[in-house]
Design a protein around this motif. Structure first.
Motif, PDB file in Angstrom:
ATOM      1  N   SER A 143       0.833  -1.210   0.000  1.00  0.00           N
ATOM      2  CA  SER A 143       0.000   0.000   0.000  1.00  0.00           C
ATOM      3  C   SER A 143       0.862   1.252   0.000  1.00  0.00           C
ATOM      4  CB  SER A 143      -0.931   0.008   1.217  1.00  0.00           C
ATOM      5  OG  SER A 143      -1.824  -1.073   1.189  1.00  0.00           O
ATOM      6  N   ILE A 144       1.912   1.235   0.803  1.00  0.00           N
ATOM      7  CA  ILE A 144       2.816   2.380   0.862  1.00  0.00           C
ATOM      8  C   ILE A 144       3.498   2.594  -0.485  1.00  0.00           C
ATOM      9  CG2 ILE A 144       4.934   3.256   1.919  1.00  0.00           C
ATOM     10  CD1 ILE A 144       4.086   1.823   4.494  1.00  0.00           C
ATOM     11  N   ILE A 145       3.941   1.480  -1.094  1.00  0.00           N
ATOM     12  CA  ILE A 145       4.591   1.580  -2.407  1.00  0.00           C
ATOM     13  C   ILE A 145       3.615   2.130  -3.443  1.00  0.00           C
ATOM     14  CG2 ILE A 145       5.607   0.258  -4.294  1.00  0.00           C
ATOM     15  CD1 ILE A 145       6.710  -1.676  -2.181  1.00  0.00           C
ATOM     16  N   ALA A 146       2.386   1.575  -3.472  1.00  0.00           N
ATOM     17  CA  ALA A 146       1.384   2.010  -4.454  1.00  0.00           C
ATOM     18  C   ALA A 146       1.000   3.470  -4.237  1.00  0.00           C
ATOM     19  CB  ALA A 146       0.144   1.120  -4.361  1.00  0.00           C
ATOM     20  N   PHE A 147       0.877   3.867  -2.954  1.00  0.00           N
ATOM     21  CA  PHE A 147       0.472   5.237  -2.641  1.00  0.00           C
ATOM     22  C   PHE A 147       1.480   6.242  -3.187  1.00  0.00           C
ATOM     23  CE2 PHE A 147       0.717   8.967   0.090  1.00  0.00           C
ATOM     24  CZ  PHE A 147      -0.587   9.413   0.074  1.00  0.00           C
ATOM     25  N   PHE A 148       2.725   6.040  -2.861  1.00  0.00           N
ATOM     26  CA  PHE A 148       3.736   7.008  -3.280  1.00  0.00           C
ATOM     27  C   PHE A 148       4.018   6.914  -4.781  1.00  0.00           C
ATOM     28  CE2 PHE A 148       4.589   7.027   1.299  1.00  0.00           C
ATOM     29  CZ  PHE A 148       4.652   8.390   1.509  1.00  0.00           C
ATOM     30  N   THR A 149       3.840   5.723  -5.358  1.00  0.00           N
ATOM     31  CA  THR A 149       3.976   5.603  -6.812  1.00  0.00           C
ATOM     32  C   THR A 149       2.897   6.403  -7.522  1.00  0.00           C
ATOM     33  OG1 THR A 149       4.916   3.372  -6.601  1.00  0.00           O
ATOM     34  CG2 THR A 149       4.032   3.995  -8.750  1.00  0.00           C
ATOM     35  N   LEU A 150       1.645   6.260  -7.051  1.00  0.00           N
ATOM     36  CA  LEU A 150       0.543   7.038  -7.630  1.00  0.00           C
ATOM     37  C   LEU A 150       0.770   8.530  -7.426  1.00  0.00           C
ATOM     38  CD1 LEU A 150      -2.846   5.225  -6.864  1.00  0.00           C
ATOM     39  CD2 LEU A 150      -1.840   5.741  -9.080  1.00  0.00           C
ATOM     40  N   LEU A 151       1.239   8.917  -6.239  1.00  0.00           N
ATOM     41  CA  LEU A 151       1.485  10.329  -5.955  1.00  0.00           C
ATOM     42  C   LEU A 151       2.499  10.907  -6.935  1.00  0.00           C
ATOM     43  CD1 LEU A 151       1.039  12.766  -4.081  1.00  0.00           C
ATOM     44  CD2 LEU A 151       2.908  11.897  -2.655  1.00  0.00           C
ATOM     45  N   ILE A 152       3.569  10.174  -7.169  1.00  0.00           N
ATOM     46  CA  ILE A 152       4.613  10.639  -8.089  1.00  0.00           C
ATOM     47  C   ILE A 152       4.081  10.726  -9.518  1.00  0.00           C
ATOM     48  CG2 ILE A 152       6.837  10.045  -9.126  1.00  0.00           C
ATOM     49  CD1 ILE A 152       7.570   8.751  -6.401  1.00  0.00           C
ATOM     50  N   ILE A 179      -5.412   3.218 -14.079  1.00  0.00           N
ATOM     51  CA  ILE A 179      -4.252   3.351 -13.190  1.00  0.00           C
ATOM     52  C   ILE A 179      -4.655   3.036 -11.743  1.00  0.00           C
ATOM     53  CG2 ILE A 179      -2.651   5.021 -12.188  1.00  0.00           C
ATOM     54  CD1 ILE A 179      -2.416   6.303 -14.925  1.00  0.00           C
ATOM     55  N   GLY A 180      -5.823   3.524 -11.326  1.00  0.00           N
ATOM     56  CA  GLY A 180      -6.291   3.236  -9.980  1.00  0.00           C
ATOM     57  C   GLY A 180      -6.546   1.752  -9.766  1.00  0.00           C
ATOM     58  N   SER A 181      -7.088   1.093 -10.791  1.00  0.00           N
ATOM     59  CA  SER A 181      -7.344  -0.341 -10.687  1.00  0.00           C
ATOM     60  C   SER A 181      -6.048  -1.140 -10.560  1.00  0.00           C
ATOM     61  CB  SER A 181      -8.136  -0.809 -11.914  1.00  0.00           C
ATOM     62  OG  SER A 181      -8.357  -2.204 -11.878  1.00  0.00           O
ATOM     63  N   ILE A 182      -5.042  -0.750 -11.336  1.00  0.00           N
ATOM     64  CA  ILE A 182      -3.745  -1.429 -11.256  1.00  0.00           C
ATOM     65  C   ILE A 182      -3.126  -1.222  -9.875  1.00  0.00           C
ATOM     66  CG2 ILE A 182      -1.402  -1.525 -12.176  1.00  0.00           C
ATOM     67  CD1 ILE A 182      -2.555  -0.708 -14.882  1.00  0.00           C
ATOM     68  N   ALA A 183      -3.246   0.001  -9.341  1.00  0.00           N
ATOM     69  CA  ALA A 183      -2.697   0.287  -8.011  1.00  0.00           C
ATOM     70  C   ALA A 183      -3.402  -0.544  -6.941  1.00  0.00           C
ATOM     71  CB  ALA A 183      -2.833   1.778  -7.705  1.00  0.00           C
ATOM     72  N   PRO A 207       5.129  -7.104 -11.448  1.00  0.00           N
ATOM     73  CA  PRO A 207       4.372  -6.966 -12.711  1.00  0.00           C
ATOM     74  C   PRO A 207       3.316  -5.872 -12.633  1.00  0.00           C
ATOM     75  CG  PRO A 207       4.594  -9.276 -12.088  1.00  0.00           C
ATOM     76  CD  PRO A 207       5.022  -8.467 -10.903  1.00  0.00           C
ATOM     77  N   HIS A 208       2.673  -5.721 -11.452  1.00  0.00           N
ATOM     78  CA  HIS A 208       1.677  -4.652 -11.293  1.00  0.00           C
ATOM     79  C   HIS A 208       2.355  -3.282 -11.376  1.00  0.00           C
ATOM     80  CE1 HIS A 208      -1.414  -7.529 -10.109  1.00  0.00           C
ATOM     81  NE2 HIS A 208      -0.583  -8.055  -9.230  1.00  0.00           N
ATOM     82  N   PHE A 242       3.506   1.690 -14.251  1.00  0.00           N
ATOM     83  CA  PHE A 242       4.503   2.571 -14.858  1.00  0.00           C
ATOM     84  C   PHE A 242       4.210   2.782 -16.348  1.00  0.00           C
ATOM     85  CE2 PHE A 242       8.527   3.058 -17.170  1.00  0.00           C
ATOM     86  CZ  PHE A 242       9.018   4.214 -16.581  1.00  0.00           C
ATOM     87  N   CYS A 243       3.874   1.686 -17.057  1.00  0.00           N
ATOM     88  CA  CYS A 243       3.615   1.786 -18.502  1.00  0.00           C
ATOM     89  C   CYS A 243       2.400   2.656 -18.796  1.00  0.00           C
ATOM     90  CB  CYS A 243       3.417   0.389 -19.090  1.00  0.00           C
ATOM     91  SG  CYS A 243       4.930  -0.596 -19.164  1.00  0.00           S
ATOM     92  N   TRP A 244       1.316   2.454 -18.038  1.00  0.00           N
ATOM     93  CA  TRP A 244       0.110   3.258 -18.255  1.00  0.00           C
ATOM     94  C   TRP A 244       0.374   4.736 -17.970  1.00  0.00           C
ATOM     95  CZ3 TRP A 244      -4.825   2.677 -20.112  1.00  0.00           C
ATOM     96  CH2 TRP A 244      -5.187   1.398 -20.509  1.00  0.00           C
ATOM     97  N   SER A 245       1.130   5.004 -16.942  1.00  0.00           N
ATOM     98  CA  SER A 245       1.431   6.395 -16.603  1.00  0.00           C
ATOM     99  C   SER A 245       2.299   7.045 -17.676  1.00  0.00           C
ATOM    100  CB  SER A 245       2.134   6.464 -15.249  1.00  0.00           C
ATOM    101  OG  SER A 245       1.320   5.939 -14.226  1.00  0.00           O
TER     102      SER A 245
END
Length: 242
Positions: free
Chosen positions: A11-20, A44-48, A61-62, A67-70
């Protein structure tokens, strides 16, 4: 490592990845999103979410998918900023659906809109009577922009010391060439009355009418299938692929 701890770390990884990624993408406000932006955000939200809770698969892989979608979303934004031709194809352009008070039926069909959809959007703009509308435009983000006729502009009657009678909400009498007799009866009218009104405007048959509405104040709006508009206004800013 327990499942709860794994979910916490992911969750922490996904949160900060989405934030960036969202900071990099620099998205507009929600009300300004185009359909493409909307779909991109959901994906992007679904992948996160999968990155956070799908413990049956590895996280990387997620993250690669995220990363690719962004990156693709950022690439599309860059292309649309640099090329108006590409922007028109990807984001679309504003489309006139009511012009000079006349509904553009062919345009509605191409956009897969019903006139009831337009009337709903008009009500969201505090317009309850088609008689008041001069121009209405569907924006690329799906919102409706409305230009009222001069006599129905936003000058308040109280500012001019004028007493206005309430007009009420318009009722459909004819929709897509079909007479709605129940609505006529509710307004204490009959078929002969509407036929006389049509004849007064040079319309010989109900089937010629796309929509007709009447408000309690007695204001009748009639729009024919054939509006005979010689030149349709094009408000697009670039002659793109369509």
């Amino acid at each position: 490592m327990s499942e709860g701890l794994i979910v916490l770390v992911r969750s922490i990884i996904a949160f900060f990845t989405l934030l960036i990624f969202t900071k990099i993408l620099g998205k507009q406000q929600i009300s300004q999103l185009t359909f493409f932006d909307y779909v991109l955000g959901i994906t992007i939200g679904s992948i996160a979410a999968s990155l956070t809770t799908d413990l049956s698969s590895r996280a990387w892989p997620h993250w690669v998918g995220l990363f690719c979608w962004s990156v693709l979303g950022y690439l599309m934004e860059y292309i649309t900023m640099k090329s108006r031709y590409a922007a028109k194809y990807i984001e679309g352009e504003p489309t006139i659906v009511i012009m000079n008070g006349k509904i553009m039926e062919d345009t509605l069909r191409k956009m897969k809109y019903r006139v009831s959809d337009i009337m709903e959007l008009l009500r969201n703009k505090d317009v309850f009577d088609l008689v008041q509308v001069d121009f209405a435009i569907i924006e690329p983000n799906g919102q409706l922009s409305v230009l009222k006729k001069p006599e129905y502009d936003n000058i308040k009657a109280k500012d001019m010391n004028v007493v206005c009678q309430p007009s009420g909400i318009s009722t459909e009498l004819i929709y897509d060439g079909i007479l709605i007799e129940e609505n006529l009866r509710q307004l204490d009218k009959d078929k002969n009355w509407i036929i006389d009104q049509l004849h007064a405007q040079g319309i010989n048959d109900i089937s010629e009418v796309f929509i007709a509405t009447l408000n309690p104040a007695g204001s009748l709006y009639i729009d024919k299938y054939e509006d005979h508009i010689k030149k349709v206004t094009d408000i697009g800013d670039y002659k793109g692929p369509y």
